[in-house]
Design an enzyme around this catalytic site. Structure first.
Site, short mmCIF file in Angstrom:
data_model
loop_
_atom_site.label_atom_id
_atom_site.label_comp_id
_atom_site.label_asym_id
_atom_site.label_seq_id
_atom_site.Cartn_x
_atom_site.Cartn_y
_atom_site.Cartn_z
N SER A 151 0.85 -1.16 0.02
CA SER A 151 0.08 -0.06 -0.13
C SER A 151 0.90 1.25 0.03
CB SER A 151 -0.93 -0.10 1.24
OG SER A 151 -0.09 0.40 2.31
N LYS A 152 0.28 2.23 -0.20
CA LYS A 152 0.95 3.81 0.04
C LYS A 152 2.00 3.99 1.11
CE LYS A 152 -1.28 6.90 -2.97
NZ LYS A 152 -2.66 7.59 -3.10
N ARG A 153 1.41 3.15 2.25
CA ARG A 153 2.14 3.40 3.43
C ARG A 153 3.47 2.60 3.34
NH1 ARG A 153 -1.38 0.87 7.39
NH2 ARG A 153 -2.92 1.52 5.80
N ASP A 154 3.59 1.88 2.54
CA ASP A 154 4.95 1.05 2.31
C ASP A 154 5.83 1.67 1.59
OD1 ASP A 154 4.20 -1.17 3.79
OD2 ASP A 154 2.59 -1.76 2.03
N GLY A 155 5.50 3.04 1.17
CA GLY A 155 6.62 3.80 0.46
C GLY A 155 5.93 4.36 -0.79
#
Ligand code: GLU
Length: 461
Positions: free
Chosen positions: A239-243
């Site tokens: 997801s976006k949170r992973d980079g």
């Protein structure tokens, strides 16, 4: 001829998971002398689709993929879809369903209360009565009510579905006439001549529906390859949170397109234990049937490692050109070669490299405190002064080795170890104890600036 396609929904940017599927599709088509097509799936969305397509083509261009022919926009093909809806109605393979939303909701509730799978009950499938007034019907396709549907998947092997669990006479046109997703995908793939569909396995449950459309319209089925997802280190969907997920954000961060494609091709595919793949090698070796059956793990360190590898192996003039995107114009710098050689082994990204170069080229504004304490013990200032005197008198100062000789002379004359000059000099030149070789740094900034930086630090202590 193998024809593949990439069929993104227009989100305005290209996701790295999308780029990986696009790369797989591109490689497979191009390896076989085939065609790689681009289709924008924009029936549902009211965004600026031309712009979304541009974002995708820009990202393709950056990594060196090129689609063949014109871009297909689903939003421009409504007449085609309508024609096929009519054809299925005429052939009795589809029918109008007048069930209202309220009726459908009520049916759902009863099914849920009975702990049954919620589904449409086919009540209008063989309807011959008079249509209820004032209801605009949806169009449903007649699906088999029993039996198995088998996807002969190129990665997963045979994937078997029970027709009754999945098909449900699904809707192919909404009450306003708009065709639905699975219906148009199948038509487009067939009409575009796509015979090998490589896509994420999040689409696996759509495939039986699309297969039904192929069958109803008499189109030949393509070969399907459903690629397992990319997961993060916790085993969850990326997801976006992973980079960054936007491909172009990687460009801004200073990743090279070669590193990006190499990184992506290894997410789910391998060839022995080889890690480095040029585009030529990928084209030679890639085969979707070698794609892993399980999800791949996104590993950012691996991307950094690959990027460092490609930076190290890049020739200096290309590197200098690439660094211009990071506000670093080096064409006129007379020590360009030494400068690039000094930092290219040390940087993971172009941005990091540009920052390192800027650091070398600018006089330190502050000095790391711990470094100062460590470097300026004993007679460090004397050593530096002695070094400056010798440097001042030196006439031949061009290469790193010339500066090295002056350092050697100084420590020999003062009978001290190398650290006695290395550490304070490093603090003077770079403001900290880490960084590239001092000989190189001095050769790059030259004699005057070296003396200037040493004087500045001597005033400080
Ligand atoms: N438009 C779909 C998506 O962006 C892809 C459809 C397909 O590959 O069949 O996920």
């Amino acid at each position: 001829m193998i024809v593949t396609r990439f069929a993104p929904s227009p989100t305005g940017y290209l996701h790295i998971g999308g780029l990986r599927t696009a790369l797989f599709s591109y490689l497979w088509a191009k390896k076989n002398g085939g065609r790689f097509l681009l289709r924008i799936e924009d029936t549902d969305v009211s965004r600026n689709n031309e712009e979304a397509a541009k974002a995708i083509v820009d990202a393709f261009e950056w990594v060196g993929l090129k689609h063949d022919g014109e871009i297909t926009y689903q939003s421009k093909r409504l007449d085609i879809y309508k024609k096929y809806i009519q054809q299925l109605l005429d052939e009795g393979k589809a029918y109008a369903c007048y069930m209202s939303k309220e009726e459908l909701d009520a049916l759902r509730e009863t099914q849920m209360a009975a702990k049954e799978r919620t589904r449409y009950d086919s009540r209008y499938r063989d309807f011959t009565g008079v249509a209820p007034e004032g209801v605009k019907p949806v169009i449903r396709i007649k699906a088999p009510t029993s039996g198995k549907i088998i996807i002969n998947d190129g990665i997963k092997g045979d994937v078997v579905f029970n027709a009754e669990d999945i098909l449900d006479d699904f809707i192919i046109a909404r009450s306003d006439g708009a065709p639905t997703y699975n219906f148009v995908v199948a038509i487009d793939d067939a009409l575009m001549g796509v015979n090998q569909v490589i896509r994420g396995d999040d689409h696996l449950s759509n495939t039986p529906k699309q297969m039904l459309v192929y069958e109803a319209l008499g189109f030949e089925l393509p070969k399907f390859y459903h690629v397992p997802m990319i997961h993060n280190a916790d085993g969850k969907k990326l997801s976006k949170r992973d980079g960054a997920t936007d491909v172009m954000a990687y460009k801004e961060m200073g990743y090279l397109p070669e590193a990006m494609t190499n990184f992506l091709v290894r997410l789910g595919w391998s060839h022995g234990d080889q890690e480095i793949f040029s585009m030529e090698e990928m084209l030679e070796l890639f085969d979707p049937s070698d794609i892993n059956k399980s999800a791949s793990i996104y590993n950012h360190e691996k991307l950094d490692w690959l990027n460092a590898h490609y930076i190290k192996n890049m020739d200096n003039s290309a590197l200098a050109d690439a660094l211009e995107a990071y506000d670093l114009v080096m064409t006129s710098h007379d020590k360009k070669e030494i400068l690039l050689d000094a930092v290219k082994e040390r940087a993971k990204t172009l941005k990091e490299m540009a920052d390192l170069i800027k650091e070398i080229l600018s006089t330190p504004k502050e000095y790391d405190e711990k470094g100062m304490q460590k470097a300026f013990k004993g007679n460090a200032d004397e050593v530096l002064k002695s070094f400056c005197e010798r440097l001042n008198c030196a006439t031949q100062l061009h290469l790193p080795i010339d500066y090295h000789k002056v350092m050697e002379e100084t420590i020999t004359a003062l009978d001290v170890g190398f650290g006695k000059i290395g550490q304070p000099l490093r603090m003077a030149l770079l403001g900290k104890l880490s960084g590239p070789g001092l000989d190189e740094v001095m050769a790059i900034i030259g004699k005057d600036e070296t003396l200037n930086r040493v004087e500045l630090i001597l005033e400080k202590i």
